[in-house]
Write an enzyme that holds these catalytic residues in place. Structure first.
Site, short mmCIF file in Angstrom:
data_model
loop_
_atom_site.label_atom_id
_atom_site.label_comp_id
_atom_site.label_asym_id
_atom_site.label_seq_id
_atom_site.Cartn_x
_atom_site.Cartn_y
_atom_site.Cartn_z
N GLY A 239 0.77 -1.24 0.00
CA GLY A 239 0.00 0.00 0.00
C GLY A 239 0.79 1.28 0.00
O GLY A 239 0.21 2.36 -0.16
N PRO A 274 4.66 -5.14 -0.86
CA PRO A 274 4.68 -3.91 -1.67
C PRO A 274 4.47 -4.23 -3.14
O PRO A 274 4.99 -5.21 -3.65
CB PRO A 274 6.08 -3.36 -1.43
N GLY A 275 3.67 -3.42 -3.79
CA GLY A 275 3.46 -3.56 -5.23
C GLY A 275 3.92 -2.29 -5.92
O GLY A 275 5.05 -2.16 -6.40
N ARG A 276 3.03 -1.31 -5.88
CA ARG A 276 3.26 -0.04 -6.58
C ARG A 276 4.63 0.59 -6.27
O ARG A 276 5.32 1.07 -7.17
CB ARG A 276 2.16 0.93 -6.16
N ARG A 312 -5.75 3.37 -15.64
CA ARG A 312 -5.77 4.11 -14.37
C ARG A 312 -6.40 5.50 -14.47
O ARG A 312 -7.19 5.87 -13.60
CB ARG A 312 -4.37 4.20 -13.75
N TYR A 316 -9.53 5.51 -12.05
CA TYR A 316 -9.32 6.19 -10.77
C TYR A 316 -9.12 7.69 -10.92
O TYR A 316 -8.67 8.34 -9.99
CB TYR A 316 -8.06 5.65 -10.08
N CYS A 342 -13.33 3.85 -28.52
CA CYS A 342 -14.64 4.49 -28.67
C CYS A 342 -15.36 4.62 -27.34
O CYS A 342 -16.36 3.93 -27.09
CB CYS A 342 -15.46 3.70 -29.69
N GLU A 343 -14.79 5.42 -26.47
CA GLU A 343 -15.37 5.71 -25.16
C GLU A 343 -14.95 7.13 -24.79
O GLU A 343 -13.78 7.50 -24.97
CB GLU A 343 -14.77 4.79 -24.08
N TYR A 371 0.21 -1.41 -12.15
CA TYR A 371 -1.19 -1.42 -12.58
C TYR A 371 -1.34 -0.80 -13.97
O TYR A 371 -2.32 -0.13 -14.27
CB TYR A 371 -2.08 -0.71 -11.53
#
Ligand SMILES: *Cc1c(COP(=O)(O)O)cnc(C)c1O
Length: 417
Positions: A239, A274-276, A312, A316, A342-343, A371
């Site tokens: 985190g 830990p990731g990010r 992302r 988010y 197309c969004e 991510y």
């Protein structure tokens, strides 16, 4: 800190010009610096050198074999959340005894796979799951090592989608039911209780929530000890946030300094997930400008990477810095950087001041190592991007760009009509 920098107006990753990588590998392309990955892992690992611990990289942040393999070589473990991630971790050289497995929806097939592989422990998210693991272990004639994931009801003060430690979130077992959960677990014949787990959210930029939740966890460990349940592992989760724009997240050593006093005398092995913080700033996504377009109210820079490559910003409202791969002189304007999907939600950056680009210019979307690729999809039938790893003056494609054939792999035209 990262290893992307300008030399005479050209963006480099370590000692390789980003432009050269884009020329060879095409765009969009994810680029990772091995040097940054190694430094980030070592900084994190060394911050906790004062106590027995395992750094289990959270695979969902970036599960490329070369990335995971880099951490495995440095002694890292893995935090997995699916059978697929378990497969990837072991294939990249992570020893099973350093793998922890979390996630609210583990299937029986995944549980069998993990039991047969001999992972360190399951982080259990519900009593139902606990019973299923007990039953599955019994059938296989093995014992399942488990930790209960405790939901400490702490506000991580992050984006609601990546906050996981609140009562209203789907994760873990409410702290007030933890003793009960441990009593149940201890009584099951195919379960060996070895740990306690928490993970309160992602992109945390304050130490307070980490300290508050760990205090609650450590109190619980003491109560469990009194009740005869011996906890060997405290899994603190992941985190820790990174700098995308103007955040000022704590350094791993500050996190260690804040957590040490709480852990005084508990005598457990710590697990970190830990990731990010390990991968986020080690990577960028390089994309090519296709077109410029202006409406009455907006300027758009249309690029060849979209929300299917990096979701992302869409998911988010995340901020990613966008930098020119080649700096140039010229008039500036304010524009949105958008993809070909197309969004309306398909954007990488909004309202950025930049030198007016031309078709063919390359842009680097920074801090995209976490991510990024792992959340990419084939939406709009877009082949997924290539991934490249750089080390010093060398680079290598560590995942090929997908082809149209890849898009239909496994698909069939039904032969009934
Ligand atoms: C996502 C996740 C992590 C990693 O989170 P980061 O914010 O990337 O450090 C760690 N543990 C669990 C259980 C997770 O779900």
């Amino acid at each position: 800190m990262d290893d992307f920098r300008y030399v005479d107006g050209r963006l480099f990753c370590e000692d390789v010009a980003v432009e050269e990588i884009a020329r060879e590998a095409g765009t969009p392309v994810y680029i990772y610096s091995k040097k940054t990955l190694e430094r980030h892992f070592k900084v994190f690992d060394e911050a906790f050198s004062g106590m027995p611990h395992i750094v289990c990289f959270a695979m969902k942040a970036n599960s490329n074999q070369s990335v995971v393999g880099t951490f495995a070589k440095l002694g890292g473990g893995a935090d997995v959340v699916s059978g697929g991630e378990l497969f990837r971790a072991m294939r990249a050289g992570v020893p099973a005894e350093k793998i922890v497995y979390a996630g609210v929806g583990k299937t029986v097939a995944e549980i069998e796979y993990a039991l047969n592989s001999g992972i360190l422990m399951f982080n259990i998210e519900s009593e139902d799951e606990l019973l299923t693991i007990d039953e599955t272990a019994g059938r296989l004639g093995v014992k399942a090592r488990v930790a209960l994931r405790i939901n400490p009801d702490v506000d991580a003060q992050t984006h609601p989608y990546i906050s996981t430690g609140l009562k209203k979130n789907k994760f873990g077992i409410a702290i007030e039911h933890a003793m009960e959960g441990y009593r149940t677990a201890s009584a099951l014949s195919n379960i060996e209780v070895v740990g306690i787990h928490q993970h309160i959210g992602s992109q945390l930029t304050e130490l307070g929530p980490f300290v508050d939740s760990l205090k609650k966890t450590v109190e619980l460990v003491a109560r469990l000890k009194d009740a005869g349940v011996d906890i060997k592992y405290i899994d603190v989760g992941g985190g820790l946030g990174i700098k995308y724009l103007d955040e000022d997240p704590p350094h791993p050593s500050e996190l260690a300094d804040a957590l040490m006093p709480v852990l005084e005398g508990v005598g457990c092995t710590l697990i970190f997930e830990p990731g990010r913080v390990l991968v986020g700033n080690a990577g960028c996504l390089v994309t090519k400008v296709l077109y410029r377009k202006a409406t009455e109210v907006k300027n758009f820079v249309i690029v060849d990477a979209g929300m299917n490559d990096l979701v992302r910003p869409t998911l988010y409202q995340a901020y990613h810095a966008v930098k020119p791969v080649m700096k140039k002189e010229g008039p500036e304007y304010v524009a949105d950087v958008v993809g070909p999907i197309c969004e309306t939600g398909d954007f990488l950056a909004k309202d950025r001041t930049m030198t007016v680009p031309e078709g063919g210019d390359l842009l680097a979307v920074m801090s995209a190592g976490a991510y990024g690729f792992t959340m990419s999809s084939n939406y709009n039938s877009r082949p997924r991007a290539a991934e490249v790893m750089v080390s010093g003056g060398k680079f290598q494609v560590v995942r090929k760009r997908e082809t149209y054939e890849d898009l239909v792999k496994g698909e069939a035209l039904a032969d009934f009509s």
